[in-house]
Design a protein around this motif. Structure first.
Motif, mmCIF file in Angstrom:
data_model
loop_
_atom_site.group_PDB
_atom_site.id
_atom_site.type_symbol
_atom_site.label_atom_id
_atom_site.label_comp_id
_atom_site.label_asym_id
_atom_site.label_seq_id
_atom_site.Cartn_x
_atom_site.Cartn_y
_atom_site.Cartn_z
ATOM 1 N N GLY A 263 -26.741 -2.122 7.528
ATOM 2 C CA GLY A 263 -26.861 -1.513 8.853
ATOM 3 C C GLY A 263 -28.024 -2.029 9.664
ATOM 4 O O GLY A 263 -28.310 -1.507 10.743
ATOM 5 N N GLY A 264 -28.713 -3.049 9.154
ATOM 6 C CA GLY A 264 -29.888 -3.569 9.848
ATOM 7 C C GLY A 264 -29.541 -4.491 10.999
ATOM 8 O O GLY A 264 -28.370 -4.753 11.297
ATOM 9 N N CYS A 265 -30.592 -4.985 11.640
ATOM 10 C CA CYS A 265 -30.430 -5.816 12.838
ATOM 11 C C CYS A 265 -31.187 -7.124 12.675
ATOM 12 O O CYS A 265 -32.334 -7.132 12.212
ATOM 13 C CB CYS A 265 -30.947 -5.068 14.073
ATOM 14 S SG CYS A 265 -30.891 -6.033 15.604
ATOM 15 N N VAL A 266 -30.554 -8.209 13.051
ATOM 16 C CA VAL A 266 -31.191 -9.522 13.125
ATOM 17 C C VAL A 266 -31.335 -9.890 14.598
ATOM 18 O O VAL A 266 -30.387 -9.758 15.378
ATOM 19 C CB VAL A 266 -30.354 -10.591 12.393
ATOM 20 C CG1 VAL A 266 -30.807 -11.993 12.774
ATOM 21 C CG2 VAL A 266 -30.450 -10.404 10.892
ATOM 22 N N VAL A 267 -32.536 -10.339 14.985
ATOM 23 C CA VAL A 267 -32.777 -10.782 16.361
ATOM 24 C C VAL A 267 -33.144 -12.260 16.322
ATOM 25 O O VAL A 267 -34.135 -12.645 15.695
ATOM 26 C CB VAL A 267 -33.909 -9.980 17.038
ATOM 27 C CG1 VAL A 267 -34.072 -10.421 18.496
ATOM 28 C CG2 VAL A 267 -33.618 -8.489 16.968
ATOM 29 N N MET A 268 -32.346 -13.066 16.982
ATOM 30 C CA MET A 268 -32.575 -14.505 17.017
ATOM 31 C C MET A 268 -33.470 -14.839 18.215
ATOM 32 O O MET A 268 -33.083 -14.644 19.368
ATOM 33 C CB MET A 268 -31.253 -15.255 17.128
ATOM 34 C CG MET A 268 -30.266 -14.943 16.012
ATOM 35 S SD MET A 268 -30.875 -15.368 14.354
ATOM 36 C CE MET A 268 -30.826 -17.161 14.442
ATOM 37 N N ILE A 269 -34.679 -15.331 17.915
ATOM 38 C CA ILE A 269 -35.645 -15.682 18.960
ATOM 39 C C ILE A 269 -35.837 -17.197 19.034
ATOM 40 O O ILE A 269 -35.824 -17.792 20.104
ATOM 41 C CB ILE A 269 -37.015 -15.024 18.699
ATOM 42 C CG1 ILE A 269 -36.875 -13.523 18.500
ATOM 43 C CG2 ILE A 269 -37.966 -15.325 19.862
ATOM 44 C CD1 ILE A 269 -38.183 -12.853 18.083
ATOM 45 N N GLY A 270 -36.040 -17.815 17.869
ATOM 46 C CA GLY A 270 -36.369 -19.235 17.840
ATOM 47 C C GLY A 270 -35.240 -20.096 18.385
ATOM 48 O O GLY A 270 -34.080 -19.939 18.003
ATOM 49 N N GLY A 271 -35.591 -21.012 19.289
ATOM 50 C CA GLY A 271 -34.592 -21.903 19.864
ATOM 51 C C GLY A 271 -34.115 -22.920 18.836
ATOM 52 O O GLY A 271 -34.908 -23.530 18.123
ATOM 53 N N GLN A 272 -32.811 -23.098 18.729
ATOM 54 C CA GLN A 272 -32.229 -24.046 17.793
ATOM 55 C C GLN A 272 -31.664 -25.239 18.564
ATOM 56 O O GLN A 272 -30.828 -25.056 19.445
ATOM 57 C CB GLN A 272 -31.105 -23.378 16.991
ATOM 58 C CG GLN A 272 -31.569 -22.228 16.108
ATOM 59 C CD GLN A 272 -32.341 -22.706 14.891
ATOM 60 O OE1 GLN A 272 -32.328 -23.880 14.567
ATOM 61 N NE2 GLN A 272 -33.021 -21.783 14.223
ATOM 62 N N PRO A 273 -32.105 -26.453 18.242
ATOM 63 C CA PRO A 273 -31.631 -27.618 18.994
ATOM 64 C C PRO A 273 -30.159 -27.927 18.760
ATOM 65 O O PRO A 273 -29.498 -28.522 19.605
ATOM 66 C CB PRO A 273 -32.523 -28.755 18.478
ATOM 67 C CG PRO A 273 -32.970 -28.302 17.121
ATOM 68 C CD PRO A 273 -33.086 -26.815 17.214
ATOM 69 N N ASP A 274 -29.635 -27.516 17.599
ATOM 70 C CA ASP A 274 -28.245 -27.797 17.251
ATOM 71 C C ASP A 274 -27.596 -26.531 16.689
ATOM 72 O O ASP A 274 -28.285 -25.584 16.310
ATOM 73 C CB ASP A 274 -28.176 -28.914 16.200
ATOM 74 C CG ASP A 274 -28.774 -30.216 16.707
ATOM 75 O OD1 ASP A 274 -28.266 -30.736 17.711
ATOM 76 O OD2 ASP A 274 -29.764 -30.684 16.097
ATOM 77 N N PRO A 275 -26.274 -26.490 16.629
ATOM 78 C CA PRO A 275 -25.601 -25.339 16.009
ATOM 79 C C PRO A 275 -26.076 -25.157 14.574
ATOM 80 O O PRO A 275 -26.356 -26.121 13.860
ATOM 81 C CB PRO A 275 -24.121 -25.742 16.061
ATOM 82 C CG PRO A 275 -24.019 -26.699 17.201
ATOM 83 C CD PRO A 275 -25.316 -27.457 17.198
ATOM 84 N N ILE A 276 -26.162 -23.893 14.141
ATOM 85 C CA ILE A 276 -26.648 -23.586 12.799
ATOM 86 C C ILE A 276 -25.561 -22.871 11.998
ATOM 87 O O ILE A 276 -24.620 -22.308 12.568
ATOM 88 C CB ILE A 276 -27.917 -22.711 12.838
ATOM 89 C CG1 ILE A 276 -27.624 -21.372 13.553
ATOM 90 C CG2 ILE A 276 -29.060 -23.443 13.506
ATOM 91 C CD1 ILE A 276 -28.744 -20.379 13.471
ATOM 92 N N SER A 277 -25.717 -22.903 10.684
ATOM 93 C CA SER A 277 -24.765 -22.195 9.829
ATOM 94 C C SER A 277 -24.996 -20.697 9.954
ATOM 95 O O SER A 277 -26.122 -20.239 10.124
ATOM 96 C CB SER A 277 -24.939 -22.638 8.377
ATOM 97 O OG SER A 277 -26.246 -22.325 7.917
ATOM 98 N N TYR A 278 -23.941 -19.929 9.877
ATOM 99 C CA TYR A 278 -24.007 -18.481 10.044
ATOM 100 C C TYR A 278 -23.228 -17.856 8.904
ATOM 101 O O TYR A 278 -22.024 -18.090 8.766
ATOM 102 C CB TYR A 278 -23.396 -18.112 11.402
ATOM 103 C CG TYR A 278 -23.466 -16.643 11.763
ATOM 104 C CD1 TYR A 278 -22.507 -15.751 11.285
ATOM 105 C CD2 TYR A 278 -24.453 -16.150 12.591
ATOM 106 C CE1 TYR A 278 -22.545 -14.413 11.624
ATOM 107 C CE2 TYR A 278 -24.502 -14.814 12.940
ATOM 108 C CZ TYR A 278 -23.544 -13.956 12.455
ATOM 109 O OH TYR A 278 -23.585 -12.614 12.786
ATOM 110 N N ASP A 279 -23.905 -17.083 8.066
ATOM 111 C CA ASP A 279 -23.268 -16.479 6.901
ATOM 112 C C ASP A 279 -22.551 -15.196 7.329
ATOM 113 O O ASP A 279 -23.105 -14.096 7.260
ATOM 114 C CB ASP A 279 -24.316 -16.186 5.821
ATOM 115 C CG ASP A 279 -23.681 -15.811 4.490
ATOM 116 O OD1 ASP A 279 -22.492 -15.436 4.493
ATOM 117 O OD2 ASP A 279 -24.373 -15.889 3.466
#
Length: 350
Positions: A263-279
């Motif tokens: 039930g937790g939350c992930v917040v994406m802040i860091g800029g990613q230059p390319d697409p990343i894997s997502y589990d």
């Protein structure tokens, strides 16, 4: 008017820039003219210097750098009512189209037409003066210094990230990355109510700075310690309520769900230059909520108030200050990523 100009990738100069002089001669009725005092060096400024681009934003012609700033009002437009000559201020660097759909919905930071300092083709403010809208210029309390005020812009990212996470009193947080944005996010998370925040990095000096910010911050050197094992051990196997990813590292981002509680939350802040894997599976079994942030909106007054009240102290994050004449040297040092430095700032002559 001498400015710090990124001529092209890897080439900086401190020189007169007549084009900006001409563009800002006129003062609109709701504008103020500001004499710049302190400007922070942001990772995006350094990235433009070393790479010449960030995603779709490409430096195709000379551009003035800098967007984290404070200064003093030296002239006001005819219809300005909230600011006066002599007021000390900080400035929100992104000015949206007031008639855009995003702005009308309150999401002005994602307005496609926002004009953001030091984002091509918009010039930044490592220069003596600038003209800025009254609505995006904020008066400083007497007890907030110019240096602290120039930290409001990065702090705004952290406060926006904490707001998007919907932190509750007593939450356990993890901030991945002890750079400037990671550390202001940790401070914002504590101010929002987190009981403990784990801050990860590979740089020992940055983790020492993180630990000194608050007894509620636990540094984790991920080259020596397993973050997930540490968080699970401290939470009876449950995990963290919020994970903020502030490294911009694909490897770190790939593991954001591992220390997260159900039930937790992930917040994406860091800029990613390319697409990343997502589990997706790890997110699914936790019913994790994932938030993304792009800069910030509606938080500058909150940040100023927190600095004034002492709720947040950003002074320990300012690790080096340069004179304006040493701006090129300052960027060369910043580009080398010294492990003991968090935020470097440049002071303009007064």
């Amino acid at each position: 008017m001498k400015s710090l100009v990124l001529e092209k990738k890897d080439v900086l100069s401190l020189r007169d820039f007549p084009a900006i002089d001409r563009a800002e001669q006129a003062l609109g009725p709701r504008d103020v003219r500001i004499k710049l005092h302190t400007v922070g060096i942001c990772g995006s400024d350094v990235h433009y210097y070393t790479h010449g681009r960030i995603g779709p934003f490409v430096v195709n012609e000379p551009m003035i750098l800098g967007h984290e700033a404070s200064g003093t009002v030296i002239e006001t437009g005819a219809d300005v009512t909230t600011l006066a000559v002599g007021d000390r201020v900080c400035m929100e660097p992104g000015v949206p189209d007031p008639n855009s759909r995003a702005t009308r919905l309150g999401m002005y930071n994602v307005d496609p037409n926002v004009r953001f300092w030091a984002t091509p083709p918009v010039h930044g403010i490592l220069r003596p003066t600038c003209v800025h809208p009254e609505a995006f210029t904020f008066k400083l309390p007497d007890n907030v210094s110019f240096a602290e005020a120039a930290m409001v812009e990065p702090l705004a990212v952290g406060v926006h990230a904490a707001t998007k996470a919907r932190v509750k009193p007593g939450d356990i947080g993890v901030v991945m990355g002890a750079g400037p944005i990671g550390l202001v996010t940790a401070l914002a998370a504590l101010a929002a109510g987190c009981a403990r925040v784990y801050v990860t990095d590979l740089a020992e000096k940055k983790l020492e700075i993180a630990a000194a910010l608050s007894p509620a911050i636990t540094p984790v050197d991920v080259s020596r310690e397993d973050l997930v094992a540490r968080v699970k051990a401290d939470t009876d196997g449950w995990g963290a309520d919020v994970v903020w990813e502030a490294t911009g590292s694909p490897k770190a981002a790939a593991g954001v769900f591992e220390p997260l509680a159900p039930g937790g939350c992930v917040v994406m802040i860091g800029g990613q230059p390319d697409p990343i894997s997502y589990d997706a599976g790890a997110a699914m079994v936790r019913e994790a909520r994932v938030e993304n942030i792009f800069r910030y909106a509606h938080v500058f007054p909150r940040c100023v108030a927190m600095l004034s009240s002492g709720t947040v102290d950003v002074k320990p994050l300012i690790t080096r200050t340069f004179d304006f004449d040493d701006s090129v040297k300052a960027f060369e040092i910043a580009a080398s990523a010294p492990p003991a430095d968090v935020k470097m700032q440049i002071e303009l002559p007064q």
